[in-house]
Design an enzyme around this catalytic site. Sequence first.
Site, PDB file in Angstrom:
ATOM      1  N   THR A 150       0.857  -1.113   0.046  1.00  0.00           N
ATOM      2  CA  THR A 150      -0.105  -0.106  -0.074  1.00  0.00           C
ATOM      3  C   THR A 150       0.964   1.369  -0.044  1.00  0.00           C
ATOM      4  O   THR A 150       0.577   2.300  -0.418  1.00  0.00           O
ATOM      5  CB  THR A 150      -0.904   0.060   1.496  1.00  0.00           C
ATOM      6  OG1 THR A 150      -0.053  -0.105   2.505  1.00  0.00           O
ATOM      7  CG2 THR A 150      -1.981  -0.837   1.208  1.00  0.00           C
ATOM      8  N   ASP A 151       2.034   1.134   0.616  1.00  0.00           N
ATOM      9  CA  ASP A 151       2.995   2.253   0.695  1.00  0.00           C
ATOM     10  C   ASP A 151       3.177   3.273  -0.752  1.00  0.00           C
ATOM     11  O   ASP A 151       3.090   4.369  -0.736  1.00  0.00           O
ATOM     12  CB  ASP A 151       4.135   2.011   1.220  1.00  0.00           C
ATOM     13  CG  ASP A 151       5.173   1.099   0.904  1.00  0.00           C
ATOM     14  OD1 ASP A 151       4.844   0.656  -0.263  1.00  0.00           O
ATOM     15  OD2 ASP A 151       6.155   0.955   1.540  1.00  0.00           O
ATOM     16  N   LEU A 158      13.573  -8.091   5.300  1.00  0.00           N
ATOM     17  CA  LEU A 158      13.503  -7.401   6.661  1.00  0.00           C
ATOM     18  C   LEU A 158      14.217  -6.058   6.683  1.00  0.00           C
ATOM     19  O   LEU A 158      14.568  -5.376   7.939  1.00  0.00           O
ATOM     20  CB  LEU A 158      13.960  -8.248   7.590  1.00  0.00           C
ATOM     21  CG  LEU A 158      13.306  -9.754   7.822  1.00  0.00           C
ATOM     22  CD1 LEU A 158      14.066 -10.823   8.868  1.00  0.00           C
ATOM     23  CD2 LEU A 158      11.856  -9.647   8.232  1.00  0.00           C
ATOM     24  N   SER A 193      17.226  -4.797   5.467  1.00  0.00           N
ATOM     25  CA  SER A 193      18.581  -4.534   5.964  1.00  0.00           C
ATOM     26  C   SER A 193      19.025  -3.095   5.042  1.00  0.00           C
ATOM     27  O   SER A 193      19.864  -2.555   5.720  1.00  0.00           O
ATOM     28  CB  SER A 193      19.529  -5.742   5.343  1.00  0.00           C
ATOM     29  OG  SER A 193      19.336  -6.029   3.950  1.00  0.00           O
ATOM     30  N   GLU A 214      17.277   5.223  -1.384  1.00  0.00           N
ATOM     31  CA  GLU A 214      17.102   3.966  -2.006  1.00  0.00           C
ATOM     32  C   GLU A 214      16.086   4.209  -3.290  1.00  0.00           C
ATOM     33  O   GLU A 214      16.253   3.603  -4.425  1.00  0.00           O
ATOM     34  CB  GLU A 214      16.412   3.195  -0.949  1.00  0.00           C
ATOM     35  CG  GLU A 214      16.001   1.650  -1.384  1.00  0.00           C
ATOM     36  CD  GLU A 214      16.238   0.674  -0.482  1.00  0.00           C
ATOM     37  OE1 GLU A 214      16.778   0.908   0.525  1.00  0.00           O
ATOM     38  OE2 GLU A 214      15.939  -0.393  -0.887  1.00  0.00           O
ATOM     39  N   ASP A 234       9.981   1.429   4.820  1.00  0.00           N
ATOM     40  CA  ASP A 234      11.052   0.724   5.572  1.00  0.00           C
ATOM     41  C   ASP A 234      11.871   1.987   6.443  1.00  0.00           C
ATOM     42  O   ASP A 234      12.455   1.693   7.384  1.00  0.00           O
ATOM     43  CB  ASP A 234      11.848   0.014   4.583  1.00  0.00           C
ATOM     44  CG  ASP A 234      10.931  -1.211   3.957  1.00  0.00           C
ATOM     45  OD1 ASP A 234       9.799  -1.223   4.471  1.00  0.00           O
ATOM     46  OD2 ASP A 234      11.582  -1.353   2.746  1.00  0.00           O
TER      47      ASP A 234
HETATM   48  C1  GLA Z   1       9.269  -3.856  -0.245  1.00  0.00           C
HETATM   49  C2  GLA Z   1       9.359  -2.362  -0.133  1.00  0.00           C
HETATM   50  C3  GLA Z   1       8.306  -1.847   0.663  1.00  0.00           C
HETATM   51  C4  GLA Z   1       6.755  -2.250   0.552  1.00  0.00           C
HETATM   52  C5  GLA Z   1       6.773  -3.563   0.659  1.00  0.00           C
HETATM   53  C6  GLA Z   1       5.466  -4.060   0.360  1.00  0.00           C
HETATM   54  O1  GLA Z   1       9.534  -4.353   1.157  1.00  0.00           O
HETATM   55  O2  GLA Z   1      10.674  -2.160   0.193  1.00  0.00           O
HETATM   56  O3  GLA Z   1       8.557  -0.317   0.773  1.00  0.00           O
HETATM   57  O4  GLA Z   1       6.403  -1.829  -0.741  1.00  0.00           O
HETATM   58  O5  GLA Z   1       7.774  -4.192  -0.367  1.00  0.00           O
HETATM   59  O6  GLA Z   1       4.597  -3.902   1.232  1.00  0.00           O
END
Ligand code: GLA
Length: 391
Positions: A42-43, A129, A131, A164, A176
């Site tokens: 969703t982000d 996760l 990193s 990023e 993240d």
């Molecule tokens: C990856 C991306 C996040 C997000 C997820 C899915 O981890 O880095 O920004 O879009 O996928 O929820």
Amino acid sequence: MTRRSALERCHAKLLELLKKDKEPQAVACRAPGRINLIGGHTDYNEGFVFPITISKDMIIVAVPNSSKIVKIHSIDFNQTLSFKLDNFEKDGSWMDYAKGVAHFLQKEGFSPNGFTAACLSEIPIGGGLSSSAAFEVAVGHIFRQTGDLSLDSEKLAMIAYQAENVYMGISCGIMDQFISALGKRDKALFLDCRPPFKHELVPVPLKEHKIVIFNTKIRHAVKDFINIRKDECLRGVKLLQNHLPRIRSLRDASVNEFEEFKSTIPQPIRKRCEHVIRENARVLQTVNEMKRGNLKTVGELLYASHESLKTLYEVSCSELDFIIDHLKIEDGVVGGRLTGAGMGGCVFGLVINKYVKTIVDTLCSEYEHAFGQTLDVYICDIPNGVEKLKI
Ligand code: GLA
């Protein structure tokens, strides 16, 4: 490895790099990885997410230098790399993430200093996760400490995100970097991914629970499939705009509106839109249920999220589904879902303390039996976001 021993390994490596026995000026920090409790994909659709930090860190120990050179030894890659603060050309190495941070710091008007450092990741690299986000946030924090930059946590998150997304060209959302920079002990971050990125820390009543993360170690090319999904979502927005001209992203469409107009959207775009629109609603509901301490409903929402990622967004795989199906029938599991982008990587479950060992033992052996591969397991709490460490 305990945090103290990770820190000591970094410090010892740094002294080796500097060829010194003692370095009084060294600074250090830790930045955590994350799981997203709910709000999958969703982000980057300007929607809502609800991540938590996990007790696995990126650790950096550094000393400032006066040469405007950044030199970092990665213990994980057993490699020392460096770059000058006036040359931000990418070379395809892990150091590019740090260059991206330095580049955006300068763009924002800061004058970062050079430093010599050693880093170590407790977060599995490339395991979904975060990193890389933790590395960017930790590097930004070291620039802040070594250059005395007045950089608040939100700005640090934005700079790490730009490193990023813009510099590295990876189509991630802002989640993240925000959680690694702004996370707080025993709290989840309710984040609205539309500027100005409103956020709220919500207590997570998990005193009698652990976050159990199962890593399948299946790697995927995140960049490729997120770009495809992103494109499908944008096409969905265009089609919905024929009926709802006010919408700018899928986040603006309600579940009822989607139901009214869904027949005009061809597949697979319709499925992608349905996932994102309903997932946003699930995030809002999860936040409310968490505030009420209603973990049972939270757990049901997590499973519903996984099901939607599997059938509508199509980013799961049989290994991840196997773990979820197993968690669903075990006693002592509140809920769980895949975390990160999917197509491999990790699944987490919220598990009552006294059941953790049995669940881990049975699941690991059944997984090995079914797939001939082992699972890595991390049993985590929710720590603070990035912070300075004492050497
Ligand atoms: C990856 C991306 C996040 C997000 C997820 C899915 O981890 O880095 O920004 O879009 O996928 O929820």
